[in-house]
Every structure is written in C-alpha cells, then in structure tokens.
Design an enzyme around this catalytic site. Structure first.
Site, short mmCIF file in Angstrom:
data_model
loop_
_atom_site.label_atom_id
_atom_site.label_comp_id
_atom_site.label_asym_id
_atom_site.label_seq_id
_atom_site.Cartn_x
_atom_site.Cartn_y
_atom_site.Cartn_z
CB SER A 124 -0.85 -0.01 1.27
OG SER A 124 -1.48 1.22 1.46
CE1 TYR A 148 -3.59 -2.60 5.56
CE2 TYR A 148 -3.19 -0.29 4.99
CZ TYR A 148 -3.49 -1.59 4.61
OH TYR A 148 -3.67 -1.88 3.28
CE LYS A 152 -1.19 -4.18 3.26
NZ LYS A 152 -1.61 -5.50 2.81
#
Ligand code: NAD
Ligand code: WQD
Length: 338
Positions: A124, A148, A152
């Site tokens: 992302s 989050y 990643k």
C-alpha cells in the site's frame, strides 16, 4: 498457469480473478470470508462463465495452504488476504500483526515447503507515510504512521530478506494508491461492512440515501481547493496491473521488486464529489468538517516504473471510476448482466 489468490473473494482479489481468467489463467481462491461474501463466487462465475475453485479457510492454516498449493499445482500466489482498516489497526494492533504479518509468514512457509517461489504481494502507498515530495516514487523513504502501514512495511522487509536468502524466489510487491470503482457488470465491487471509512464508498452511501451527507475532512489544506488530494485508481486497472506483474515474474523479474500502482494524477475531495454527481445524476450533500487525524494534504504516485518495467498503465478515467462505483450500488440497476 494455476494461480492462488489469497483473499480472492475480497474487493481487489475478485476483480483480479476476472482479469486473470480472461487471460486464460486458472485461478483458485482462498478466503476466510472475514470481510467478503460467499455470493461473490457465483457472481464471478456469471461474469467469467468459469467454475472457479474456492477454498474457505485462513492463510494462517499452513497445512491447509500447503494442501491447496499441491492439489491445484499452483505456480504463483497473489497475496491479497489481510485486514485493511487504518483506524481499526490503531485500536487493535495485535489483530493486525496476527492476521497480516503472521498470515504472510504462514503462507511463505507453505510456499517454501511446496517449492512455489513466485509471489505478488498487496502492499500500500500507506508505507510511505507523510510525503516528503510529490509525486511519490518507489525510492521515497517509508515511514508509515499507523500499525496497518507498519504491517505492510514489515512484510516487505521480510520478503526482501527471503528473496536475498534464495535467488530462486521471484517476489513483486505492489503498492496500491486509492482503488475505487467496480467491474462493468455491476456484479462485483466494493461493499464495506458498516459505515465506510474511505471516501468513495461513503459518497456512494450518501447517493443511495443510507447516509445523509458527506463530511469533507478539512478545507484548509494547501491544495487546489483546500481539500485532500489522492491518486484514485480504477480497480480494473489495478487488476490488470496484477496480470502484468505475473507476466513479469515469469520473464524478467529480479528476485524482489517494488512498484507503485497509481495513475500519477491527484484529485481533490470536492472534485470527486463533482465527478460522482455528474456520473450518477445524484446530489451529494456535504459539510466541511475538521481535518481527520493522520491525513496528509496530498498523496499521488509517480507511476513511471510500472509503465517502463511492467508495461502497465492505468487507462480508465475518473468518470469511469465514479460511474462503475454507482452502477454497482445503484438501486435502479436491478438486472445486472455480465
Ligand atoms: P478486502 O477486505 O475486500 O479483501 C481482503 C480479503 O481477505 C477479504 O475477502 C477477507 O475475507 C480476506 N482475509 C482477511 N484475512 C484473511 C485470512 N487470515 N485468511 C484468509 N482470508 C483472509 O480488501 P481489498 O481492498 O480487496 O484489499 C486486498 C489487499 O490489498 C489487502 O492486503 C489490503 O491491505 C491491500 N490494499 C488495499 C487497498 C484499498 O484501499 N482497498 C489499498 C492498498 C492496499
Ligand atoms: C481520501 C480523502 C480524506 C472520507 C486510505 C488508507 C490507505 C489505503 C487507501 C489501504 C482524504 C477524505 C474521506 C470521508 C473525506 N488503504 N475523506 N470524508 O486516507 O487516502 O487512504 O485508503 O491500504 O492505507 O489510509 O483514503 O478514501 O479514506 O480518504 O473527506 O468521509 O477523502 O480526508 O483526503 P486515504 P480515504
């Protein structure tokens, strides 16, 4: 080729399944349906005319993943499975590490055991954190600002270590910007549970009457109209990026590579509202609200690396993104045909 899509019943995975089947790949979907619905599978079959094998299960079940890899003679894996809500990751970071990081470790273990060493990972743009310059290229430093995003980045680092340890791996990490829109059939699309966090599904909920108005988070940013600017990309363009990445894995990829998947264009919140109103014929009432904590003024990709090395470019317009998002959710589109 036989391709396993973890999280394949989800938003991006389902659109990618369509593109890959149309490119004559055989896809197998593994999903625990924690954020997707069983009906996606029948809709995928209506769109593609193919019977798509589906395994309901969790990527953290290494034994199950091993069985799927062997039974279906899998050549490469696209790893979509994961939790993706930034706010929730701040509230429950352990759930995010357990699902996203542990899930990837389990998948990699199973792949290694079965000698399947071709992987595309759903990363992302959130790994970049606060932009230090624009447009953001792949060399931009990564300082994610929430659990989050850190998941990643950790996963990308892990993938780099694995690729470095065994030169037979071929790994591509794709850093998506802001995926929106839906397949033209209106049979699959984005359907978050509860009140949406992201802009496009929120606008769609206002258009359907589920929500009264949009809160525009901040109108005093240093942008064209004071509202936040993002790189929205049609989910079908994104799906096609995976097809190109698969070709790349098999022909010319180094052991590990990273690509931005974005359009290179930024659109403001008010521009999105205007484009959606034009595409849907619906008025989207909005009110200005304070900035959302953690938001940045603008974030958009430099998309040249994917164009040069993958031979892929996003081609669909903002109008197509809005029209397809509305076609998927519009109550008047009663009979959907593939
Ligand atoms: P999604 O929630 O629609 O799809 C993810 C799928 O994974 C869901 O169907 C869910 O049921 C499944 N899943 C979750 N944990 C699982 C597990 N442990 N085992 C098996 N299945 C599991 O999300 P999406 O938008 O399609 O995102 C796909 C991937 O792309 C995610 O990794 C996400 O972080 C990443 N990504 C998404 C966006 C975005 O804005 N949608 C942007 C950048 C990156
Ligand atoms: C876009 C713009 C908001 C909702 C998030 C994740 C990122 C990635 C994509 C997974 C911003 C504004 C939004 C609303 C608003 N996902 N907005 N009112 O924040 O760029 O990225 O999704 O990897 O990790 O952080 O996308 O759609 O939430 O917001 O004004 O009700 O719309 O402030 O300017 P974002 P978004």
């Amino acid at each position: 080729m036989n391709i396993l899509l973890t999280g394949g019943a989800g938003y991006i995975g389902s659109h990618t399944a369509v593109v890959l089947v149309e490119a004559a790949h055989r896809v197998v979907l593994l999903d625990n349906l924690s954020n997707s619905r069983q009906e996606v599978l029948s809709n995928l079959e209506r769109i593609t005319g193919e019977n798509i094998p589906f395994v309901k299960g969790d990527v953290r079940d290494t034994t199950l993943v091993r069985q799927v890899l062997e039974q279906h003679d899998i050549h490469a894996v696209i790893h979509f499975a994961g939790l993706k809500a930034v706010g929730e990751s701040v509230q429950a970071p352990m759930d995010y590490y357990a699902n996203n990081v542990q899930g990837t470790i389990s998948l990699l273990q199973a792949m290694e055991d079965c000698g399947v060493r071709r992987l595309i990972f759903s990363s992302s743009a959130t790994v970049y954190g606060i932009p230090q310059y624009l447009p953001i290229d792949e060399a931009h430093p990564t300082h994610p600002t929430n659990p989050y995003g850190r998941n990643k980045r950790h996963i990308e680092e892990m993938l780099g270590d694995i690729a470095g340890s065994d030169r037979t791996w071929r790994i591509v990490s794709l850093r998506y910007f802001n995926p929106v829109g839906a397949h033209d059939s209106g049979l699959i699309g984005e359907m978050p549970r509860g009140i949406p966090n992201n802009l496009m599904p929120y606008i769609v909920d206002v258009a359907t009457g589920n929500l009264s108005h949009l809160s525009v988070f901040g109108n005093d940013y240093d942008t064209i109209d004071g509202t936040g600017v993002r790189d929205y990309i049609h989910v079908m363009d994104l799906a096609e990026g995976h097809r190109s990445a698969l070709d790349y894995l098999d022909t010319r990829a180094p052991t590990m590579s990273l690509f931005n998947l974005g359009t290179g264009n930024g659109f403001s919140v008010l521009r999105m509202v205007q484009a959606f109103e034009a595409a849907s014929g619906k008025k989207i009432p909005y009110r200005f609200a304070p900035r959302r904590p953690g938001d940045v003024a603008a974030c958009y990709a430099k998309a040249d690396k994917a164009a040069i090395e993958l031979g892929w470019k996003a081609t669909r317009t903002l109008e197509e993104m809005c029209a397809s998002a509305w076609n998927y959710r519009s109550p008047s589109t009663k009979t959907k045909t593939p």
